[in-house]
Write an enzyme that holds these catalytic residues in place. Structure first.
Site, PDB file in Angstrom:
ATOM      1  N   ASP A 115      28.549  84.528  11.376  1.00 25.78           N
ATOM      2  CA  ASP A 115      27.424  84.774  10.476  1.00 25.78           C
ATOM      3  C   ASP A 115      26.255  85.289  11.301  1.00 25.78           C
ATOM      4  O   ASP A 115      26.036  84.845  12.441  1.00 25.78           O
ATOM      5  CB  ASP A 115      27.008  83.507   9.725  1.00 25.78           C
ATOM      6  CG  ASP A 115      25.950  83.811   8.666  1.00 25.78           C
ATOM      7  OD1 ASP A 115      26.322  84.274   7.580  1.00 25.78           O
ATOM      8  OD2 ASP A 115      24.763  83.599   8.955  1.00 25.78           O
ATOM      9  N   GLU A 164      21.999  86.409  11.175  1.00 21.97           N
ATOM     10  CA  GLU A 164      20.708  86.506  10.502  1.00 21.97           C
ATOM     11  C   GLU A 164      20.024  87.752  11.044  1.00 21.97           C
ATOM     12  O   GLU A 164      20.129  88.067  12.237  1.00 21.97           O
ATOM     13  CB  GLU A 164      19.857  85.263  10.750  1.00 21.97           C
ATOM     14  CG  GLU A 164      20.482  83.962  10.253  1.00 21.97           C
ATOM     15  CD  GLU A 164      20.801  83.973   8.774  1.00 21.97           C
ATOM     16  OE1 GLU A 164      20.089  84.663   8.004  1.00 21.97           O
ATOM     17  OE2 GLU A 164      21.790  83.327   8.373  1.00 21.97           O
ATOM     18  N   HIS A 194      20.861  79.664   5.475  1.00 29.18           N
ATOM     19  CA  HIS A 194      20.424  80.924   6.087  1.00 29.18           C
ATOM     20  C   HIS A 194      20.115  80.765   7.566  1.00 29.18           C
ATOM     21  O   HIS A 194      19.276  81.494   8.110  1.00 29.18           O
ATOM     22  CB  HIS A 194      19.213  81.503   5.341  1.00 29.18           C
ATOM     23  CG  HIS A 194      19.548  81.966   3.956  1.00 29.18           C
ATOM     24  ND1 HIS A 194      20.342  83.064   3.690  1.00 29.18           N
ATOM     25  CD2 HIS A 194      19.207  81.440   2.748  1.00 29.18           C
ATOM     26  CE1 HIS A 194      20.465  83.205   2.380  1.00 29.18           C
ATOM     27  NE2 HIS A 194      19.798  82.232   1.783  1.00 29.18           N
ATOM     28  N   ASP A 239      25.713  78.433   8.409  1.00 27.27           N
ATOM     29  CA  ASP A 239      26.390  79.293   7.440  1.00 27.27           C
ATOM     30  C   ASP A 239      27.825  79.586   7.885  1.00 27.27           C
ATOM     31  O   ASP A 239      28.743  79.644   7.057  1.00 27.27           O
ATOM     32  CB  ASP A 239      25.629  80.607   7.263  1.00 27.27           C
ATOM     33  CG  ASP A 239      24.359  80.418   6.432  1.00 27.27           C
ATOM     34  OD1 ASP A 239      24.021  79.263   6.114  1.00 27.27           O
ATOM     35  OD2 ASP A 239      23.705  81.422   6.109  1.00 27.27           O
TER      36      ASP A 239
END
Length: 575
Positions: free
Chosen positions: A31, A33, A175, A180
């Site tokens: 994941d 960001e 998030h 995540d």
């Protein structure tokens, strides 16, 4: 930072398995960001990854990343990642090698992400910016899987938070990259648990899932029971014994079983599951034999659910006729008339393109009436006025001069096609210089069609002239050995450990099919079969054991010009 846990023991793969069993796959659940949604304009701010094997977490990796640009306020509100948090974090050029190393630490690893195109797009963009090669691992998208596996109404939506709660994840997505990724692990395991009873047992099948199997598919799973785990051909039949579909595989049982799982997403095959009642296995000695038998059976029986190879008789060829004044013609059969042929082509339109390529370079007549003497009184057509034909019909061009053009066409079709290639590349460069790219592309397509047909015909004619050839290549259980006669597979067997090679070879050759040469330059088999054999022979691992006659192709044949043609077009249009 990296966290490790106990690593479960590896799984020994059977050599006949079709695909990689899920229990042996190292899933790297990732994941990211980011500062925004555009992989081109935005940057990565955090990476979280979890390695999972056989449903258990093996290793974790996480780090903040200095994006080198400001983090928008709305992104900070969403993720909680502030500018001060990334101020002391390593930049992407330091993080990227570590991420890729984590991703590729184990051979055959698969990348997993929720809405995978987003994360993969950012990683590819980072690789491009920093001059690093993207390793291109197989990708599993849990969002796509969830949409396929969970029927409408079972979950409110397919967002990560919704799915994590549905599958009971101990971590709530927030998030932040690592949390995540951990939640995605639970979702992945939950989806696999639902797919395993539906027959999905390999990475390849998991990636192919698009929708749950139909009731008819589930009801026919028993048809795979008892089939051999050997290379061969399988024939699906209906209640009356009629052929429905023919395929081939290195492992008959596993391949047939896959038709009745969620991995089978072809609509016509799902429809076939409703009428199939039986499977006939045809065990083959080698993979090449299985491929050849599949082609032969499809061409002979024309099963309704097969799309390819059903109608080889529809192939088209381009020939130079044997008239006094030869002309180019698209034909459906090859004769033993001494004329040159190129092809086969899958459609008449592609054959016409190849014919137009020859006519672009050589002023051959395009009229179809039989012309036997110079100046037979025919009024020249408009092509003569345009300079695209020398008008032998009214005696303007002497027979000797016209035959020189015909001989140039013969040479281009059977040997060196330089005259065709040079004429096209010169015109393509001219058109590109005037920014007429569509016309240049049309010429490129004509030339490509001509070279494709010339290459196929030259390769087929070369192997069709060989009365006997034996070649071998190391296979899963020994040396896969094939006897080829006039371009047709005459026999195949495996030289297994402990066998006496000379005796094996004598027996194989003695029992091989007797093959007679075919008409003209054709092989004594379907062209598609001979091309399968040529591909097998072209493999550097294949060894030639014995040969009668000569197997040669012209030094400056069509194959030598194919790659150069694409390079020349790319260079012309890039300037």
């Amino acid at each position: 930072m990296v966290r490790r846990s106990a690593v479960p023991q590896g799984v020994q793969l059977d050599i006949g398995d079709l695909g990689t069993p899920l229990g042996a796959v190292s899933f790297v659940v990732l994941d990211l960001e980011t500062t925004g949604t555009s992989a081109t304009n935005s940057r990565i701010t955090e990476v979280g990854a979890v390695r999972v094997r056989d449903g258990e977490v093996v290793e974790e990796f996480t780090t903040l990343v200095d994006p080198g640009i400001l983090i928008p306020a709305e992104i900070t509100l969403l993720t909680g990642i502030t500018q001060s948090m990334v101020a002391t974090a390593p930049p992407m050029e330091e993080v990227l090698p570590k991420v890729l190393a984590f991703l590729t630490a184990e051979a055959g690893s698969a990348l997993v992400a929720h809405n995978a195109p987003f994360d993969v797009g950012f990683l590819k963009a980072a690789c491009e910016r920093h001059g690093v090669e993207w390793p291109a691992p197989p990708v599993v998208d849990t969002l796509r899987l969830a949409r396929a596996v969970l029927p409408p109404g079972q979950t409110r939506n397919h967002r990560l938070g919704t799915l994590a709660a549905f599958f009971g994840s101990p971590v709530t997505p927030n998030h932040r990259a690592l949390d995540d990724a951990r939640a995605t692990v639970t979702v992945l395991n939950g989806l696999i648990d639902r797919l395993t009873p539906l027959g999905v047992g390999s990475l390849e099948e998991l990636r192919a899932v698009s929708k749950p199997p139909t009731r008819a598919q589930r009801a026919k799973r028993h048809l795979a029971e008892g089939l051999p785990e050997r290379p061969g051909v399988y024939v699906f039949t209906d209640a009356r014994g009629g052929d429905l579909y023919v395929g081939k595989s290195n492992n008959l049982r596993r391949r047939v079983a896959s038709y009745f799982t969620a991995a089978e997403n072809r609509q016509r095959i799902r429809e076939m599951a409703g009428v199939v009642e039986g499977v006939t296995p045809i065990v083959c000695a080698t993979e090449l034999e299985a491929s050849v038998r599949e082609l032969r059976i499809i061409a002979e029986r024309k099963p309704p659910y097969n799309r390819r190879s059903r109608n080889p008789e529809r192939a088209r060829w381009v020939t130079l006729t044997t008239e006094t004044y030869p002309r180019l013609s698209v034909v459906s059969t090859v004769k033993d008339d001494g004329a040159p042929y190129i092809g086969p082509y899958g459609s008449a339109s592609e054959a016409e393109q190849a014919k137009e390529a020859l006519l672009h370079a050589l002023p051959l007549r395009q009229c179809t009436h039989r012309l036997t003497v110079e100046g037979d009184g025919t009024v020249p057509c408009v092509l003569a006025q345009l300079g695209r034909c020398g008008a032998p019909c009214d005696g303007t061009e002497p027979l000797a001069d016209y035959l020189a053009h015909a001989e140039a066409a013969r040479t281009a079709m059977t040997g060196d096609p330089a005259v065709i290639v040079d004429a096209h590349t010169a015109r393509i460069s001219e058109l590109a210089a005037h920014l007429r790219y569509e016309e240049a592309a049309a010429l490129r397509d004509r030339l490509t069609a001509f070279l494709r047909g010339a290459r196929r015909a030259q390769r087929l004619a070369a192997i069709a002239a060989v009365p006997h050839l034996v070649a071998t290549r190391r296979g899963p259980t020994g040396w896969d050995t094939s006897v080829v006669r006039y371009g047709r597979l005459a026999a195949g067997a495996v030289l297994e450990p402990g066998m006496e090679p000379a005796a094996f070879l004598r027996a194989l050759v003695a029992t091989a099919e007797t093959v007679e040469p075919a008409v003209g330059p054709l092989p004594s088999a379907l062209p598609a079969e001979t091309e399968l054999i040529l591909t097998w022979l072209d493999d550097p691992a294949t060894r030639l054991v014995e040969i009668e006659g000569e197997w040669t192709c012209p030094l400056r044949a069509a194959e030598a010009h194919t790659e150069m043609t694409h390079w020349a077009y790319g260079r012309a249009t890039a300037q």
